[in-house]
Each structure stands twice: as structure tokens, then as C-alpha cells.
Design a protein around this motif. Structure first.
Motif, short mmCIF file in Angstrom:
data_model
loop_
_atom_site.label_atom_id
_atom_site.label_comp_id
_atom_site.label_asym_id
_atom_site.label_seq_id
_atom_site.Cartn_x
_atom_site.Cartn_y
_atom_site.Cartn_z
N ILE A 246 31.22 -24.08 19.16
CA ILE A 246 32.24 -24.67 18.30
C ILE A 246 33.60 -24.00 18.48
O ILE A 246 34.62 -24.68 18.68
N GLU A 247 33.63 -22.67 18.42
CA GLU A 247 34.92 -21.97 18.45
C GLU A 247 35.72 -22.23 19.73
O GLU A 247 36.95 -22.44 19.66
N PRO A 248 35.10 -22.24 20.91
CA PRO A 248 35.89 -22.56 22.11
C PRO A 248 36.51 -23.96 22.06
O PRO A 248 37.64 -24.15 22.54
N MET A 249 35.81 -24.93 21.48
CA MET A 249 36.37 -26.27 21.37
C MET A 249 37.55 -26.29 20.40
O MET A 249 38.55 -26.98 20.64
N VAL A 250 37.43 -25.54 19.30
CA VAL A 250 38.54 -25.46 18.35
C VAL A 250 39.75 -24.80 19.00
O VAL A 250 40.89 -25.28 18.87
N GLN A 251 39.52 -23.70 19.73
CA GLN A 251 40.62 -23.00 20.39
C GLN A 251 41.29 -23.89 21.43
O GLN A 251 42.52 -23.89 21.58
N GLU A 252 40.48 -24.66 22.14
CA GLU A 252 41.04 -25.59 23.12
C GLU A 252 41.94 -26.61 22.45
O GLU A 252 43.01 -26.96 22.99
N HIS A 253 41.55 -27.08 21.28
CA HIS A 253 42.39 -28.03 20.55
C HIS A 253 43.68 -27.37 20.08
O HIS A 253 44.75 -28.00 20.11
N ILE A 254 43.59 -26.12 19.62
CA ILE A 254 44.80 -25.42 19.17
C ILE A 254 45.75 -25.21 20.33
O ILE A 254 46.97 -25.43 20.21
N ASP A 255 45.23 -24.81 21.47
CA ASP A 255 46.07 -24.54 22.64
C ASP A 255 46.74 -25.81 23.16
O ASP A 255 47.87 -25.75 23.69
N ASN A 256 46.07 -26.94 23.03
CA ASN A 256 46.60 -28.20 23.59
C ASN A 256 47.00 -29.19 22.51
O ASN A 256 47.05 -30.40 22.76
N TYR A 257 47.30 -28.69 21.32
CA TYR A 257 47.56 -29.58 20.19
C TYR A 257 48.79 -30.45 20.41
O TYR A 257 49.84 -29.97 20.83
N ASP A 258 48.64 -31.72 20.14
CA ASP A 258 49.72 -32.69 20.23
C ASP A 258 49.67 -33.53 18.96
O ASP A 258 48.73 -34.31 18.76
N GLU A 259 50.65 -33.35 18.10
CA GLU A 259 50.64 -34.04 16.81
C GLU A 259 50.60 -35.55 16.96
O GLU A 259 50.14 -36.27 16.06
N GLY A 260 51.06 -36.06 18.09
CA GLY A 260 51.06 -37.51 18.31
C GLY A 260 49.75 -38.02 18.87
O GLY A 260 49.60 -39.23 19.08
N ASP A 261 48.80 -37.13 19.14
CA ASP A 261 47.52 -37.54 19.72
C ASP A 261 46.38 -36.98 18.88
O ASP A 261 45.74 -36.00 19.25
N VAL A 262 46.15 -37.60 17.75
CA VAL A 262 45.11 -37.16 16.83
C VAL A 262 43.97 -38.18 16.89
O VAL A 262 44.01 -39.22 16.24
N ASN A 263 42.97 -37.88 17.71
CA ASN A 263 41.89 -38.85 17.91
C ASN A 263 40.50 -38.26 17.68
O ASN A 263 39.51 -38.84 18.11
N ASP A 264 40.45 -37.08 17.04
CA ASP A 264 39.15 -36.53 16.67
C ASP A 264 39.32 -35.66 15.43
O ASP A 264 40.44 -35.43 14.95
N PHE A 265 38.21 -35.19 14.89
CA PHE A 265 38.23 -34.50 13.62
C PHE A 265 39.01 -33.19 13.68
O PHE A 265 39.77 -32.86 12.77
N ILE A 266 38.83 -32.42 14.75
CA ILE A 266 39.52 -31.13 14.85
C ILE A 266 41.03 -31.31 14.87
O ILE A 266 41.76 -30.61 14.16
N ALA A 267 41.50 -32.26 15.67
CA ALA A 267 42.95 -32.50 15.73
C ALA A 267 43.49 -32.93 14.37
O ALA A 267 44.57 -32.51 13.94
N ALA A 268 42.74 -33.77 13.66
CA ALA A 268 43.16 -34.21 12.33
C ALA A 268 43.21 -33.03 11.36
O ALA A 268 44.12 -32.93 10.52
N TYR A 269 42.24 -32.13 11.47
CA TYR A 269 42.20 -30.95 10.59
C TYR A 269 43.40 -30.04 10.87
O TYR A 269 44.06 -29.57 9.94
N ILE A 270 43.69 -29.80 12.15
CA ILE A 270 44.82 -28.93 12.50
C ILE A 270 46.13 -29.51 11.97
O ILE A 270 46.97 -28.79 11.41
N LYS A 271 46.28 -30.81 12.12
CA LYS A 271 47.51 -31.47 11.64
C LYS A 271 47.66 -31.30 10.14
O LYS A 271 48.73 -30.91 9.63
N GLU A 272 46.58 -31.57 9.39
CA GLU A 272 46.64 -31.47 7.93
C GLU A 272 46.77 -30.01 7.50
O GLU A 272 47.49 -29.71 6.52
#
Length: 490
Positions: A246-272
Motif C-alpha cells: 500500500i505505502e509504495p502506491m501512496v508514495q507514487e501518487h504523492i510524487d506524481n500528483y496532478d490535481e487535474g487527474d483524479v481518477n482513483d481513491f488515493i488521488a481523491a484523498y490527497i486532493k481533499e
């Protein structure tokens, strides 16, 4: 003189022992009634590995609310739809807390997170439910993810058709991959080392549950030398899932976060999370996200995979039900396209079969434990703050007064006189109230798409005697291992 003194001493010891036994087996007067207590152990020995038969007898003897003792700890057991609804719906603010759990306390201590109730639980659960709903419980995107994974599963089954096979691991792979698609935005190949490792340690923890569960009742046994109750192994496996999967996937999302590309739960959580942190105080942070994801995998995979296995076991025991499901699918869909959610209204018997499977097989018979948030009066009893409460869903799903013949597997009970699906309010396999299963909507969609595609593609038979319908109670009530032969219909 010596004899008289000895007699007096004997009488004194005897009376003292009787008084001590009476004190050790007393029942607090404000709690609901229950069975006779044994010193130190309470009712522990009488409950057994599957307490449902015992609870049925106690309900007849004491009514819809009774109390058993696990060693010195009272557990109030709620039975019957009216009582359960009164507690967890009408008085949900009182009955929605979770009691302290030996395992969760250890794991949460390691992670610095406690999310069983209060503001943190409410904020995380509200966000999770809202986000899952927005991601399409019923939308085409989620449907496509499930259909894609279903196709992978069907291909894997087809590669070994005509030979007896235990589909447990394939089913688990597919259902877990659907959660991966929702949470991570991607699926894994069944041979992916990380995915294989995750499945291995998760299955190991589920299999160990009956042994490690003893520590939930007798936690002092953890101090025995070695790891006889597999606690260290269980905690290690949880760490593996979080640290390596889980943690590597979360870190990957944080490193590549794009507020305009929220298409999964982790990205939505980071944005909120970032939005709320800018606004002020919030419980949303990365370490909490890890815990939420873990809960999503548990809520969204084990129940569904268990239900699919029960469907297959029932098909082998009731081939006429399987045949009728196929005739309905063949009539309304055929075999040239995969079923979708829009077909659900045209397949009432298939839907009724799934519903009857959830009722008959009683997959989560005791739900997850509750506790009362404060001292409260409930139906004539005083429940102290923190008292453990068990919601006995078995008492509803197997209630003769509701279903007439609950011991019979009969999908038609969910069809009205016009052949349309009828859902009684007492049909609560996912529980009710604030603590209703987080993955209910997802599970319903998965089950419909999985089962229809399975029946459309294969005819399932048993290589010998049909499997027993007596299951094993663990994290869920799951079927014992069995093999099937899957024969392609085309």
C-alpha cells in the motif's frame, strides 16, 4: 477438641468457597439476562468456535436481548430485526462505536492511529462513502473495471476447464484486483510479485484467525515464549501489506500528483486532504490514508470472494437453480455479449439467487462488534459506557417468523407474484445503521456481474459428491475447500 476444630475449619472453608464462587458467578442486575456463569471463564467454554447455535438457544430462553460473559467482560447480544434496528438505526449515535480490540490496539499502536470512533472515524468514513459514490457505484467506469477483471478471471478458468479445480485463489485474485483498480487506479497481473506477496500474507492471516483469535479473549497468552498463537506473524503480515504493497502506491501518487487527474481513491484523498489542511484542522493525513485503504481492502474483497464461492457451492448442490439462471441469461442477453448493470432488471431470478445466497449462507452472521458510547437505558436495561454489543444478523437472516423456511435455499422468496425482485426490509446481510458495510454497493455490483458472467460462460458440475454447505466461521462464514469442473457452454 481437634475434631471439633477441624470441623469448624472445614465448614468455614466450605462457606468461604461457596461465597467466592457466588461472587465470581454473579450477574450484574442492570444487565440483560443470560446463561449461568462459570468462575473466571464466564460463558467462554460454552460458546464454541461458532456461537450461532448457542445464541439461538439463548434467544429462546432469554428473549431478544441477552448477555454473555467472555471471561469477566460482558457482551450484550442483540437479536431480531426490531431490536437491532432500534439500537443501530434509531439510537445509532449511542451504538455505533467500536470496542477496543486487542489486535487493532497493537496494530494501531505500531502505526500511531486509532480510528474506531469519534471525529476521525466520522470524517474518514464520510469521505470514503462520498468518494466511492462519486467514482460510480453504478456508473459505467466502475462497471468497466469489474467487467475487465471478470474477463481475466473467465480466461484463467477456461485455461483449466474440464479438470477439477478449486477456484478460491482465482476468485480472491479477481476481487482484490477490482479494489486495486478503484484505490490505486490500476490492476495487477496475477503473477506480479507484489500482488502475489499481498495475497499470500493476507490469506495467511485469515487462515490464522482461529488461532490468533484466542488472544482476543485471553490477551495475556501473548507473553508465552515463542509465537504459538501467531501474533508476531500476524502483525508482521499486516506490516508487509502496508509497507510493501500500500505505502509504495501512496508514495507514487504523492510524487506524481496532478490535481487535474483524479481518477482513483488515493488521488481523491490527497486532493481533499490538501484542501482541508489549508482550511484548518483535519484528521486527513497520509498515515490515516494507509489505514483507510487497509479497511477498504478488507471490506471490499473478503465478503465478495466468499459470496462468489458460496454461489458455486450452491450451484453444485442445486443444479436446477444454476440451469434456471442460465435460461434467464440466455433468453435476455444470449452468449455473445457480457452482461452489464443495465441488464439487472431483466434478470430477476439471477438477482434473487444472489440475495438468497447472502441470506442462506449468512456470510457475516455476527457483523463487527459495537460498543455503547455512553451509559444508556435500552429496552429496560442499563448498558454501561463502553459495554460491548454484538449485532446478531443470524437472528434476522435465519428467523423463521420472517422467512417461513429459512433452512431451505429458495431464491423465489425474493420474487413477487409478477416475477419482480422483492426486497424485505429484514434483508440485511451487510448490516444496517452507521456501521453498515462500507463496500456494500460495490459488493452488490461485483456479485451481479461476476455471477452472470460465470453462468453465461460455464456450466459448473462437481467431480464427486456436491460440497458440504456447512462452512467455517472466521473473518467471514466461508465454505470449506471444494473443487468444480467448469465446462464451456459454447
Amino acid at each position: 477438641m481437634f475434631v471439633e476444630s477441624l470441623t469448624s475449619t472445614t465448614v468455614l472453608v466450605f462457606v468461604t468457597v461457596l461465597l467466592l464462587l457466588r461472587w465470581l458467578t454473579r450477574r450484574p442486575p442492570h444487565l440483560p439476562p443470560g446463561p449461568v456463569l462459570f468462575p473466571l471463564l464466564g460463558n467462554l467454554l460454552s460458546l464454541g468456535p461458532d456461537p450461532r447455535p448457542v445464541f439461538r438457544r439463548l434467544r429462546k430462553a432469554h428473549g431478544d436481548i441477552f448477555c454473555v460473559f467472555i471471561c469477566h467482560r460482558p457482551v450484550v447480544v442483540l437479536n431480531g430485526y426490531d431490536v437491532i434496528r432500534d439500537a443501530v438505526v434509531k439510537n445509532g449515535d449511542v451504538f455505533s462505536n467500536r470496542p477496543h480490540s486487542f489486535f487493532s490496539d497493537i496494530i494501531n499502536d505500531n502505526r500511531g492511529i486509532m480510528m474506531t470512533s469519534g471525529k476521525m472515524w466520522k470524517e474518514q468514513r464520510t469521505f470514503a462513502l462520498t468518494t466511492l459514490r462519486e467514482f460510480g457505484m453504478g456508473r459505467s467506469l466502475l462497471e468497466e473495471k469489474i467487467q475487465e477483471e471478470t474477463e481475466q478471471f473467465l480466461n484463467a478458468v477456461a485455461a483449466r476447464q474440464e479438470a477439477p479445480q478449486d477456484l478460491k485463489h482465482l476468485i480472491t485474485n479477481s476481487v482484490s484486483n477490482i479494489i486495486c483498480s478503484i484505490v490505486f487506479g490500476r490492476r495487477f497481473e496475477y503473477t506480479d510479485p507484489r500482488f502475489v506477496r499481498y495475497l499470500e500474507v493476507t490469506n495467511e492471516n485469515i487462515e490464522n484467525l482461529q488461532i490468533t483469535g484466542i488472544l482476543q479473549i485471553l490477551p495475556f497468552l501473548r507473553h508465552l515464549p515463542g509465537d504459538a498463537f501467531r501474533l508476531k506473524k500476524t502483525v508482521h503480515n499486516v506490516d508487509v501489506v502496508q509497507d510493501e504493497f500500500i505505502e509504495p502506491m501512496v508514495q507514487e501518487h504523492i510524487d506524481n500528483y496532478d490535481e487535474g487527474d483524479v481518477n482513483d481513491f488515493i488521488a481523491a484523498y490527497i486532493k481533499e486532504m490538501r484542501h482541508r489542511q489549508q482550511q484548518g484542522e483535519t484528521t486527513m493525513e497520509v498515515k490515516t490514508l494507509l489505514k483507510v485503504i487497509m479497511d477498504l481492502f478488507v471490506a471490499g474483497s473478503e465478503t465478495t470472494s466468499t459470496a462468489v464461492r458460496w454461489v458455486l457451492a450452491l450451484f453444485l448442490n442445486y443444479p436446477d437453480v444454476q440451469d434456471r439462471c442460465f435460461r434467464e441469461i440466455d433468453t435476455h442477453i444470449g452468449v455473445n455479449r457480457r452482461p452489464g448493470m443495465k441488464d439487472k432488471v431483466s434478470l430477476p431470478y439471477v438477482e434473487a439467487t444472489i440475495m438468497e445466497t447472502l441470506r442462506y449462507c449468512d456470510i457475516a452472521p455476527l457483523a463487527a462488534p459495537h460498543c455503547v458510547a455512553r451509559c444508556t437505558q435500552f429496552r429496560g436495561y442499563t448498558l454501561p459506557e463502553g459495554a460491548s454489543v454484538m449485532v446478531n444478523l443470524d437472528s434476522v437472516l435465519q428467523d423463521q417468523g420472517i422467512w417461513g423456511d429459512p433452512q431451505n435455499f429458495r431464491p423465489d422468496r425474493f420474487l413477487d407474484s409478477s416475477g419482480k425482485v422483492f426486497k424485505p426490509e429484514e434483508f440485511i446481510p451487510f448490516s444496517i445503521g452507521h456501521r453498515v458495510c462500507l463496500g456494500e454497493s460495490l459488493a452488490r455490483m461485483e456479485l451481479f456481474l461476476f455471477v452472470t458472467a460465470l453462468v453465461q460462460t460455464f456450466h459448473f458440475t462437481s467431480p464427486g459428491q456436491p460440497p458440504t454447505l456447512e462452512g467455517v466461521l472466521g473473518l467471514t462464514y466461508f465454505p470449506k475447500p471444494f473443487e468444480v469442473i467448469a465446462t464451456a457452454r459454447t
